[in-house]
Design an enzyme around this catalytic site. Structure first.
Site, PDB file in Angstrom:
ATOM      1  N   HIS A 182      58.355 -31.018 -26.058  1.00 53.70           N
ATOM      2  CA  HIS A 182      59.315 -32.032 -26.480  1.00 53.70           C
ATOM      3  C   HIS A 182      58.639 -33.100 -27.329  1.00 53.70           C
ATOM      4  O   HIS A 182      57.653 -33.685 -26.926  1.00 53.70           O
ATOM      5  CB  HIS A 182      59.940 -32.672 -25.239  1.00 53.70           C
ATOM      6  N   GLU A 220      60.922 -27.208 -24.762  1.00 54.37           N
ATOM      7  CA  GLU A 220      61.412 -28.553 -24.449  1.00 54.37           C
ATOM      8  C   GLU A 220      61.147 -28.972 -23.007  1.00 54.37           C
ATOM      9  O   GLU A 220      60.939 -30.142 -22.719  1.00 54.37           O
ATOM     10  CB  GLU A 220      62.915 -28.637 -24.724  1.00 54.37           C
ATOM     11  N   SER A 269      65.177 -37.128 -29.511  1.00 56.23           N
ATOM     12  CA  SER A 269      65.189 -37.351 -28.082  1.00 56.23           C
ATOM     13  C   SER A 269      66.415 -38.199 -27.704  1.00 56.23           C
ATOM     14  O   SER A 269      67.538 -37.854 -28.063  1.00 56.23           O
ATOM     15  CB  SER A 269      63.873 -38.003 -27.644  1.00 56.23           C
TER      16      SER A 269
END
Length: 575
Positions: free
Chosen positions: A484, A375, A231
Site C-alpha cells: 500500500h 494492498e 489512500s
C-alpha cells in the site's frame, strides 16, 4: 543480525521514503497574489512559483471545533506564503515493528510541520510564467493517512508541475489540509444531532470552493479541475463524488484515485477525478461509532458534563489530543477497523455510498482508479498472533462481518490457508510470516481495496469514461511486496529512476480527461491504455511491472470469484 526496511505507510508521502526532488533554486523572486480577503507573497525559482500556507477557512477554534468550515477572516497588508502552514492535529501511531528480527520502521508517521487546530491552509504551485490570457487546468491533491494523520506538505507538487511544463501541457497543482481523527470525523448521536460529523470531508469541499473562487487569480481555469487522492485521500475523492446525490456543483470535472484505503465497514451491523486506492465504500450510520465517542468523552474528562459535545469543544487542545492518542490506529490489532472515518451523517453523506452507486447517484465524470498488488500486507503485520484457521475466521467475522458466522465462513472458503495463493502474490511459500499472514493480507487487501474498486468501476464504466491500473512493482521486497502506497512515487515522478509513466498519465488526464497522450519524451506514448468499458467480461487495465519502466495491458479478472463473494456479502449486509 537485524535487517531494517524503511518504508512509508498509508501516508501521502513518497514511496520508500524517497524525498521529493527539487531543482536547485535560481534567481528566486517573491511574486504577490491579491485575493479579496488579503494578499500573499509566494516564492519562485524561475521554473515554478509556490504560494504555501494560505488560509482557506477560519481556524476551527472553540465553537468551530468539529463544525463546518467558515470563510477566512479578511486582513490587510501582505502575508508571507513561502512556508507550509501547520498540519492538522495528528493521531499518535506506531512507527516501528519487529517481526522475528526483521525491523520495519515506518517513517513519516508524524507531520512534517507543526500541529495546530489552526491548520486549514491551501497551497498553490504553478508555472512561474503563464502567458497572458492563458488559463491552465488544475489538479487538486488530497493526501492520505487513514484519516488519522498526514498533511499537504508531504507532497509539494513541484515535480508534477515541472513535468507538465516539459510535456507542453502545463498544469497548476493545489493541495489543502483537512481535519483528521476525532477533530475531523467525530461519530455518535451527539455529533449527528449537531451536524458535526465528517468535518474533514467538509473542509475538502470548502477548499474546492476556494479553488473555484480564486484559482483564476493564479492563472488557473476553474472549469478544468481534477481531484486526485491516494489512500484516505482517494476515499475522499470517492466521497466527493457521491455527496449531494452525485452533483459535483461544478467543483471538478474528473477524478484520479490512487491507493485508496477503505475503513472497516461491516462491524456493528445491528445497530472527472483520479483515484488511487479508493472508491465509494459501504459505510454505516454515524451512530454506529457511539462507542468511540463515549470513550473520547471519558478520556477527555467530559463524562460528568450535561452537554458532552460542548465540553469536548471547550477542553484544552492538549487534553483532547491526548484523548485521541489513546484510540486504536491503523497500525494496531484493530488495523483497518478505523475508529475515526467518514460515516453516514444524513448531511454530507445521506446514505451508504455503495447504495448511491447502485442508484446511479454519483458524479458522472471521467476517472482513473487503481490499486497496488499487495494492498493488505502492510496492515496485516499487526495481526501476526492470528496463526490458525479458527483465529482467522473469528477475526474476519468480528472485524469485518459484524459477527455473522455465515458471512465469515463464505469469505474464509474464498480465501484459503494455502500460502502459495496469498499476498504478497506470486511469491510461492516465501513471506509466510505466520501460517495465516498471507491469507489475511490477501483478504484485507481485497475486502478493503480491490473489491470496492471493482464494484464501482463495473457500474461507473457504463456511464462515463474510466481507466483502471494495477501497480505490481517492488515484488521482491520481503514480506510486503507491492505494498500500500508504494506506487505514489510513480505518479509524482520522484523515484530514484523515475519513468514518469504515472506522472504523464496524470498530466494527460488533467489536460484532456484521457490518460493517453503522445509525447516524444514520454514512455506512456508507447502504450494504448484502453477504457475499462471496452470489455464487460475482461475489462482492460494497465499493469506496472518489474523491471521498471515495464507496463503492459492486462485484465481486471484476477481473483474474480473470491472478490465477487466479497462484493455480494457487502451488498447483502449493508444494503
Amino acid at each position: 543480525m537485524f535487517t531494517t526496511i524503511s518504508l512509508v505507510a498509508a501516508l501521502a508521502m513518497p514511496a520508500f521514503g524517497v524525498p521529493v526532488e527539487h531543482s536547485a533554486p535560481v534567481a528566486r523572486s517573491n511574486p504577490v497574489i491579491s485575493l479579496d480577503y488579503g494578499s500573499f507573497k509566494g516564492t519562485s525559482d524561475g521554473k515554478t512559483a509556490s504560494f504555501l500556507g494560505m488560509p482557506f477557512a477560519q481556524a476551527p477554534f472553540g465553537d468551530l471545533r468539529f463544525a463546518a468550515p467558515q470563510p477566512p477572516v479578511a486582513f490587510s497588508g501582505v502575508r508571507d506564503a513561502t512556508f507550509w502552514g501547520a498540519a492538522c492535529p495528528q493521531q499518535q501511531i506506531l512507527s516501528f515493528i519487529d517481526i522475528d528480527g526483521l525491523n520495519i520502521t515506518i517513517p513519516g508517521t508524524t507531520a512534517l510541520v507543526e500541529n495546530s487546530e489552526d491548520c486549514l491552509f491551501v497551497n498553490v504551485v504553478k508555472p512561474a510564467s503563464i502567458s497572458s490570457g492563458q488559463k491552465l487546468p488544475v489538479v487538486f491533491w488530497i493526501f492520505g493517512g487513514g484519516f488519522e494523520l498526514g498533511d499537504s506538505s508531504g507532497n509539494p507538487g513541484n515535480s508534477v508541475v515541472e513535468r507538465s511544463m516539459s510535456l507542453g501541457e502545463p498544469i497548476i497543482y493545489v493541495s489543502a489540509n483537512y481535519r483528521l481523527n476525532a477533530f475531523g470525523f467525530l461519530p455518535g448521536k451527539e455529533a449527528k444531532a449537531a451536524q458535526a460529523g465528517n468535518a474533514g470531508l467538509k473542509d475538502q469541499r470548502f477548499a474546492l470552493q476556494w479553488v473555484q473562487k480564486y484559482i483564476s487569480n493564479f492563472g488557473g481555469d476553474p472549469t478544468k479541475v481534477t481531484i486526485w487522492g491516494e489512500s484516505a485521500g482517494a476515499i475522499s475523492v470517492a466521497m466527493q463524488m457521491v455527496t449531494n446525490d452525485g452533483d459535483p456543483q461544478g467543483l471538478f470535472r474528473g477524478g484520479f484515485m490512487v491507493l485508496f484505503l477503505i475503513p472497516s465497514y461491516l462491524t456493528n451491523l445491528s445497530n472527472k477525478y483520479l483515484q488511487e486506492s479508493g472508491s465509494p465504500l459501504p459505510l454505516q450510520d454515524i451512530e454506529t461509532g457511539q462507542v468511540y465517542y463515549d470513550q473520547l468523552v471519558a478520556d477527555a474528562g467530559c463524562s460528568g458534563s450535561a452537554d458532552t459535545l460542548a465540553c469536548l469543544r471547550s477542553v484544552p487542545f492538549k487534553t483532547l489530543k491526548n484523548a485521541v492518542d489513546k484510540s486504536a490506529s491503523i497500525f494496531s490489532y484493530q488495523s483497518l477497523e478505523i475508529v475515526w472515518q467518514p460515516r453516514v451523517d444524513g448531511v454530507f453523506l445521506k446514505r451508504n455510498p455503495q447504495t448511491s452507486v447502485a442508484q446511479g447517484l454519483y458524479a458522472k465524470v471521467p476517472f482513473v482508479s487503481g490499486d497496488c498488488d499487495d494492498e493488505g500486507t502492510l496492515f496485516s503485520l499487526f495481526n501476526i498472533n492470528i496463526t490458525t484457521d479458527a483465529q482467522f475466521t473469528t477475526y474476519i467475522r468480528d472485524k469485518y462481518f459484524g459477527g455473522s458466522d455465515d458471512a465469515a465462513a463464505q469469505a474464509a472458503a474464498a480465501y484459503t490457508h494455502d500460502i502459495t495463493t496469498g499476498s504478497p502474490y506470486n511469491t510461492g511459500v516465501l513471506n509466510a510470516v505466520t501460517p495465516q499472514f498471507k491469507r489475511l493480507a490477501a483478504f484485507q487487501g481485497d475486502v478493503v481495496f480491490q473489491a470496492p474498486r471493482r464494484f464501482f468501476m463495473q457500474a461507473a464504466s457504463q456511464t462515463q469514461d474510466t481507466w483502471a491500473f494495477l501497480y505490481a512493482r517492488g515484488k521482491a521486497l520481503p514480506i510486503l511486496g507491492s505494498f500500500h502506497v508504494s506506487d505514489l512515487s510513480e505518479f509524482y515522478g520522484t523515484g530514484l529512476l523515475p519513468s514518469f509513466i504515472g506522472t504523464d498519465a496524470l498530466i494527460n488526464f488533467v489536460n484532456t480527461l484521457n490518460p493517453n497522450g503522445f509525447h516524444v519524451n514520454s514512455l506512456l506514448s508507447l502504450v494504448n491504455w484502453k477504457k475499462y468499458s471496452t470489455s464487460t467480461s475482461a475489462p482492460p487495465m494497465l499493469k506496472f511491472s518489474d523491471p521498471a519502466p515495464l507496463v503492459t495491458m492486462t485484465t481486471d479478472t484476477y481473483r474474480s470469484s473470491a472478490m465477487q463473494t466479497l462484493i455480494g456479502l457487502t451488498r447483502q449486509l449493508i444494503p
